[in-house]
Design a protein around this motif. Structure first.
Motif, PDB file in Angstrom:
ATOM      1  N   THR A  21       0.808  -1.231   0.000  1.00 49.07           N
ATOM      2  CA  THR A  21       0.000   0.000   0.000  1.00 49.07           C
ATOM      3  C   THR A  21       0.836   1.274   0.000  1.00 49.07           C
ATOM      4  OG1 THR A  21      -0.175  -0.203   2.412  1.00 49.07           O
ATOM      5  CG2 THR A  21      -1.996  -1.073   1.092  1.00 49.07           C
ATOM      6  N   SER A  22       2.161   1.141  -0.047  1.00 44.45           N
ATOM      7  CA  SER A  22       2.970   2.358  -0.156  1.00 44.45           C
ATOM      8  C   SER A  22       2.710   3.007  -1.506  1.00 44.45           C
ATOM      9  CB  SER A  22       4.459   2.024  -0.005  1.00 44.45           C
ATOM     10  OG  SER A  22       4.901   1.209  -1.063  1.00 44.45           O
TER      11      SER A  22
ATOM     12  N   LEU B  31      -0.016   4.299  -2.439  1.00 45.39           N
ATOM     13  CA  LEU B  31      -1.331   3.862  -2.899  1.00 45.39           C
ATOM     14  C   LEU B  31      -1.928   4.877  -3.874  1.00 45.39           C
ATOM     15  CD1 LEU B  31      -3.700   1.781  -2.459  1.00 45.39           C
ATOM     16  CD2 LEU B  31      -4.614   3.441  -0.819  1.00 45.39           C
TER      17      LEU B  31
ATOM     18  N   LYS C  98      -0.648   2.105  -8.642  1.00 45.98           N
ATOM     19  CA  LYS C  98      -0.208   1.365  -7.461  1.00 45.98           C
ATOM     20  C   LYS C  98      -1.420   1.008  -6.599  1.00 45.98           C
ATOM     21  CE  LYS C  98       2.763  -0.208  -4.415  1.00 45.98           C
ATOM     22  NZ  LYS C  98       3.588  -1.394  -4.658  1.00 45.98           N
ATOM     23  N   HIS C  99      -1.718  -0.294  -6.479  1.00 43.81           N
ATOM     24  CA  HIS C  99      -2.873  -0.737  -5.687  1.00 43.81           C
ATOM     25  C   HIS C  99      -2.753  -2.246  -5.457  1.00 43.81           C
ATOM     26  CE1 HIS C  99      -7.014  -1.204  -4.299  1.00 43.81           C
ATOM     27  NE2 HIS C  99      -7.093   0.110  -4.230  1.00 43.81           N
ATOM     28  N   PRO C 100      -3.056  -2.752  -4.231  1.00 49.19           N
ATOM     29  CA  PRO C 100      -2.899  -4.182  -3.962  1.00 49.19           C
ATOM     30  C   PRO C 100      -3.903  -5.066  -4.692  1.00 49.19           C
ATOM     31  CG  PRO C 100      -3.918  -3.090  -2.086  1.00 49.19           C
ATOM     32  CD  PRO C 100      -3.456  -2.008  -3.025  1.00 49.19           C
TER      33      PRO C 100
ATOM     34  N   TRP D 220     -10.684  -5.622  -2.072  1.00 49.25           N
ATOM     35  CA  TRP D 220     -10.398  -4.186  -2.184  1.00 49.25           C
ATOM     36  C   TRP D 220      -9.696  -3.973  -3.511  1.00 49.25           C
ATOM     37  CZ3 TRP D 220      -5.910  -1.338   0.710  1.00 49.25           C
ATOM     38  CH2 TRP D 220      -5.967   0.038   0.443  1.00 49.25           C
TER      39      TRP D 220
ATOM     40  N   GLN E 210      -2.502  -7.154  -9.618  1.00 47.37           N
ATOM     41  CA  GLN E 210      -2.038  -6.143  -8.674  1.00 47.37           C
ATOM     42  C   GLN E 210      -1.359  -5.011  -9.443  1.00 47.37           C
ATOM     43  OE1 GLN E 210       0.359  -7.772  -5.494  1.00 47.37           O
ATOM     44  NE2 GLN E 210       1.464  -5.853  -5.214  1.00 47.37           N
TER      45      GLN E 210
ATOM     46  N   ASP F  92     -11.465   3.348  -6.356  1.00 42.84           N
ATOM     47  CA  ASP F  92     -11.489   1.989  -5.819  1.00 42.84           C
ATOM     48  C   ASP F  92     -12.737   1.734  -4.990  1.00 42.84           C
ATOM     49  OD1 ASP F  92     -11.057   2.976  -3.229  1.00 42.84           O
ATOM     50  OD2 ASP F  92      -8.980   2.298  -3.105  1.00 42.84           O
TER      51      ASP F  92
END
Length: 244
Positions: A152-153, A155, A172-174, A192, A218, A236
């Motif tokens: 999540t850095s 994000l 950038k997203h998990p 999520w 991811q 999101d």
């Protein structure tokens, strides 16, 4: 009942050999009915109008590259579908008159060997489909460390490139699928994901929009062919909005 039938056939596809030795052709009629109701997609074999390509065997089930090519202006939506995934509908790309003739590349998660297909929808609701078989595994489930700060850095940070008429977006997203287990608790990590990515021109008109689901990889990656300038807006499932 339909979901039960699909679950049974998903299991069977890992035990028995089907068309092309590794892919189950019997899943598609049930998926087609569930997504499109009474409408039937016309199968396109060798054609230049609508195609999907990918590797015969993916190096990783969590990052499988696929490319859709469209050489006609009659489609207004493209549905990306993986027959044997737990959630088969991967994404819907909503095209405009600026992106109907295009090329779209993305990266998907695949749980097992499967046909991967694109379904094109015309303005009159007609459906056409093209498929390719890809061997891959383990991309939708497995264990993750939900507390890993690297997930999540930065994000929502959008990395954007404009090169030779292609727009490349990576966010950038998990993209937690809801099927992954937490290494620490052993429970499932709640879903999520980024569920909408929109590209707009300088006048804020939509150039293309992608409604994305859990089978997008991811740090979502989408590259498409378009010659004009665009800005990127993403949202999101927690209501976070990210802008380029």
């Amino acid at each position: 009942m339909k979901l039960l039938l699909i679950a049974v056939m998903l299991f069977s596809s890992q035990v028995f050999a089907y068309d092309d030795k590794h892919f189950n052709p019997d899943l598609w009629p049930y998926i087609e009915e569930r997504i499109f109701g009474v409408r039937t997609a016309v199968e396109l074999e060798e054609n230049n109008e609508l195609t999907i390509t990918g590797p015969k065997r993916a190096a990783s089930g969590s990052q499988v590259p696929v490319t859709i090519r469209v050489d006609t202006n009659r489609f207004v939506k493209l549905y990306l579908i993986i027959d044997a995934n737990p959630v088969q509908h991967v994404a819907t790309f909503k095209l405009t008159d600026k992106t109907q003739v295009t090329e779209i590349s993305t990266r998907v998660r695949m749980e097992t060997d499967s046909y991967v297909r694109v379904v094109g929808e015309t303005i009159n609701g007609e459906l056409f489909t093209h498929k390719t078989g890809i061997r891959a595994s383990g991309g939708c489930s497995g264990y993750m460390d939900v507390h890993d700060p690297a997930l999540t850095s930065d994000l929502g940070k959008i990395l954007f490139k404009d090169k030779k008429g292609y727009k490349t977006t990576r966010i950038k997203h998990p993209m937690f699928t809801g099927l992954q287990k937490d290494l620490e608790s052993g429970g499932y990590i709640p879903e999520w994901i980024i569920n909408t990515i929109t590209w707009v021109d300088e006048e804020e008109y939509i150039v293309m929009q992608a409604d994305t689901k859990i089978s997008i990889s991811q740090d979502p990656y989408i590259k498409f062919k378009y010659s004009g300038d665009v800005k990127v807006i993403a949202e999101d499932t927690k209501g976070n909005i990210f802008k380029q």
